[in-house]
Structures are given as C-alpha cells and as structure tokens.
Design a protein around this motif. Structure first.
Motif, short mmCIF file in Angstrom:
data_model
loop_
_atom_site.label_atom_id
_atom_site.label_comp_id
_atom_site.label_asym_id
_atom_site.label_seq_id
_atom_site.Cartn_x
_atom_site.Cartn_y
_atom_site.Cartn_z
N PRO A 256 0.82 -1.22 0.00
CA PRO A 256 0.00 0.00 0.00
C PRO A 256 0.85 1.27 0.00
CG PRO A 256 -0.76 -1.57 1.66
CD PRO A 256 0.57 -2.06 1.18
N GLY A 257 0.34 2.30 -0.64
CA GLY A 257 0.99 3.59 -0.61
C GLY A 257 2.19 3.71 -1.52
N THR A 258 2.42 2.71 -2.37
CA THR A 258 3.56 2.75 -3.28
C THR A 258 3.09 2.42 -4.69
OG1 THR A 258 4.14 0.41 -3.00
CG2 THR A 258 5.08 1.98 -1.43
N ASP A 259 3.92 2.77 -5.66
CA ASP A 259 3.67 2.41 -7.05
C ASP A 259 4.88 1.62 -7.52
OD1 ASP A 259 3.28 2.22 -9.79
OD2 ASP A 259 2.48 4.25 -9.99
N PHE A 260 4.85 0.32 -7.26
CA PHE A 260 6.01 -0.52 -7.56
C PHE A 260 6.38 -0.50 -9.04
CE2 PHE A 260 7.79 -4.87 -8.40
CZ PHE A 260 9.04 -4.62 -7.83
N PRO A 261 5.40 -0.65 -9.96
CA PRO A 261 5.78 -0.60 -11.37
C PRO A 261 6.53 0.68 -11.73
CG PRO A 261 3.58 -1.46 -11.16
CD PRO A 261 3.97 -0.97 -9.80
N ASP A 262 6.05 1.82 -11.23
CA ASP A 262 6.71 3.09 -11.54
C ASP A 262 8.09 3.17 -10.92
OD1 ASP A 262 6.41 5.84 -12.71
OD2 ASP A 262 6.81 6.39 -10.63
N SER A 263 8.26 2.56 -9.75
CA SER A 263 9.55 2.64 -9.06
C SER A 263 10.65 1.87 -9.77
CB SER A 263 9.41 2.12 -7.63
OG SER A 263 9.26 0.70 -7.61
N ASP B 70 -6.53 -3.40 -2.63
CA ASP B 70 -6.84 -4.51 -1.73
C ASP B 70 -7.33 -5.73 -2.50
OD1 ASP B 70 -6.14 -2.99 0.45
OD2 ASP B 70 -8.19 -2.39 0.93
N PHE B 71 -8.08 -5.50 -3.57
CA PHE B 71 -8.59 -6.62 -4.36
C PHE B 71 -7.44 -7.37 -5.03
CE2 PHE B 71 -12.70 -3.99 -5.27
CZ PHE B 71 -13.00 -4.02 -3.91
#
Length: 378
Positions: free
Chosen positions: A56-63, A218-219
């Motif tokens: 939560p609270g992160t954008d892993f693909p963008d990172s 969450d889904f």
C-alpha cells in the motif's frame, strides 16, 4: 480438413460443431515498458515480487520503470476455430482468456463439455468461435517474462489476429466474416478493453467477463498473495513448458482462492482447473492496469458480467460499494461513464459466482446472460 471438435462419452453422440487447430504466424510491435527487474528465479524472488507489487501507498511498477522501448517480433499463435456443422456461424466470437489458463478455458472438456462456452455458442446459438493462447502462454510463442510479454504486446497480438480474421487471411479458416464479437475474461477482458478502445468500430459487440474498473489495491492483493505463486521451474506440470521467470500457483488452494466461490463448484472441477492451469509473467502483472482508466471510444454494444464473489475485481463482493465514491448500485455500474459512445451499455452480476465464471455451477446463469445480451441484435 475440419475434424469433429470432440466425441462425447456416448459413442453415438457427436458435438454439432467442427473445429480446426491452427498455428498462426504474426509480426507485431508494441511500446513496452522497460523494468529494472531480474527474472524471479526462487520462491523468495516470486514472493518478494508479489509483496512489492501489492504494498500500500507505493507504485512498484513506476519505481522500477526505466523508460519505454518498441518491441517487435515474429511469433506463432496457437488457436482453435470452431463453426456449426452446417457452415460458418452468424458472427465470429474472438475469445481471449485470462491469467492462469489457456484457450481451453473457453472449451472445457470437464463433464463431457457441459461447462464449455464454445459448445453453447456454436452448438446451441449458431456462432463461430476463435480461441487463442495469448502470446507467451501455453502453445503460443514464449518470450522474456519481464520486458517482452506485457499487456501492450498481447493487445498487439489480438489486433493482428482480428485484422487477419476480418481479411479472411488465416490459413485453415475458409470463412470470411463481417460481424465480430470480442469476448474476454479477467486479464483477457483488460486486453479486450484496450483493443476495442483503439478500434472502436471493429466489433459489433464486446463482452468483458470477470472484470470491473474498481482500481482497488486490496482486491489485487488478495488475488496475488492468495494465489501463493511459485517459480514455474518448481511446478512439475509446467516446468518443461515455460522459461525461467514465469510463475504459477503452488497448489489447488491458490486456484481455489483466486477463481472459485464457496458452494459454487464441483471439487473435481477445482482439481481439473489446477491440472490445466498455466503460468503468468511479471510483465503482465506490472502492466495489467495500463489503459484501464482511459475513457473508451467503443461504439458497439457492451456487456460487463462478473461473479458476485469475484475476488480480484470486486474483493469478493461486487455489491459492496463502500470502496468507491458516488452513488452506485454495484462495482460494475461506474464503468458506464467510461463508455460514452457505446451503442448500449449493460452489466450483470452472477449470483454466488466467483472469478472463474466458466468453472462454477453458475456457468449456466453466466452463459444465459451473455446470450440474452447478444440475442437482442443477433
């Protein structure tokens, strides 16, 4: 030569359809994302990927995104074309499967093909069908699981196949169609969504099954972590079929969580679903949301149909709207705003059904809703 698609258990009963397995060469290109991510090799790698993607609270693909690159290649697509015994059907349905399966999802042999969508579409409704193993999956060409087999390249594959089918240029299919219906399930619906947006006049109708635009992390978390993925090299059913970097559920428990609803399935179907299951790539999951938030230009008739207890797109309850803003009766209704040009917009929630709509006892209700929708203009 066409051959009968199946022989039923009774020696005298033959399905009223003819099918042809095909291998279709295509040349495609797409603007893919470039991710700084090594192929996940170990169980820890795969688990860490799932934990990072759902944090939560992160954008892993963008990172881990380092830019974009045009990926081009020549590939082979495995497909099956079916038509009624008497000849080509009244329209061609192009069916795109989701993550975890191949084209057999649409033509399940379980229980003498009682669950087969293709059997219902061809034998009872008079359509022709085209099912295909998505690029990178099952008997279609494989590729690099991080930076090649992504959503955009799979959309390009669907587009090229659709054009070839409209032109009558697929060897093994003598019929030429002018009426098309694009149908997807789950990730296949996400691919179909992008296709009909880029080609708004191509299809007379589209059906997105196992789909919503809730955009709730969450889904996705429940689906990705509940699947309990392991590296494909550690799966004896799939190890020889896929390169390193692909992954699949470790056991039928993961498949149960992801695709089935309590009380809506035959336990033997669960075992069957695990046995015929296929792998997925990190690139697919990193790009699954691309284009999903775009307003869609599609001009044909649209149906979104999803199980009441769908996990990845509804969190297990498609009628719970506490996670979205606005006054809506369910999680499918907000999609209407994304289809301002559609000839008609329709939604259907299948009572008691899970994400794998074709796999549950409720498949009869699902198919009835789909064909009722199509019957209004075919």
């Amino acid at each position: 030569m066409f051959k009968p698609a199946v022989l039923l258990a009774l020696a005298t009963a033959v399905m009223a359809r003819k099918c042809q397995n095909l291998n279709i060469p295509i040349s495609i290109s797409a603007r893919n994302a470039v991710f700084n991510l090594p192929n996940p090799v170990s169980e820890i790698d795969v688990t860490n990927f799932a934990l990072s993607l759902t944090r939560p609270g992160t954008d892993f693909p963008d990172s881990i995104l380092t830019g974009y690159k045009t990926v081009s290649g020549k590939y082979s697509i495995a497909a099956t074309y079916c038509q009624p015994d008497h000849g080509p059907g009244k329209a061609l349905q192009i069916l795109t499967h989701g993550v975890g399966f191949d084209r057999s999802y649409w033509d399940l042999s379980f229980n003498n093909f009682n669950y087969s969508y293709v059997a219902h579409a061809v034998d009872e409704q008079g359509y022709s069908t085209f099912t295909w193993d998505r690029l990178g999956i099952a008997s279609s060409s494989k590729g690099d699981p991080v930076n090649e087999i992504q959503k955009s390249l799979e959309v390009a594959a669907l587009q090229e196949l659709s054009i070839l089918l409209r032109q009558g240029s697929v060897r093994g299919i003598s019929a030429k169609f002018d009426k098309f219906i694009h149908v997807g399930h789950s990730f296949g619906s996400a691919i179909t969504y992008n296709f009909i947006n880029a080609n708004p006049d191509f299809s007379d109708a589209a059906i997105l099954t196992g789909f919503s635009q809730s955009q709730n992390l969450d889904f996705a978390t429940a689906f990705l972590l509940g699947g309990n993925f392991r590296p494909v090299k550690e799966n004896p059913l799939l190890a020889a079929k896929y390169p390193i970097g692909y992954f699949a559920p470790q056991s039928s428990i993961g498949v149960n969580i992801q695709f089935f609803a309590p009380g809506d399935f035959d336990p033997k179907m669960l075992a069957n679903a695990f046995n015929i299951g296929q792998a997925a790539t990190p690139g697919e999951l990193l790009t699954i949301a691309s284009g999903a938030g775009d307003t869609n230009s599609f001009k044909g008739h649209l149906l979104i149909i999803t199980g009441e207890r769908d996990l990845p797109f509804c969190g297990g309850n498609c009628t719970d709207t506490t996670s979205i803003q606005g006054a809506f009766p369910d999680l499918l209704a907000p999609s209407k705003a994304f289809f301002p040009s559609a000839a008609t917009f329709n939604t259907s929630i299948v009572p008691g059904a899970g994400h794998g709509l074709n796999l549950g006892y409720s498949h009869k209700t699902t198919y009835a809703s789909m064909f009722d929708f199509l019957s209004s203009f075919y």
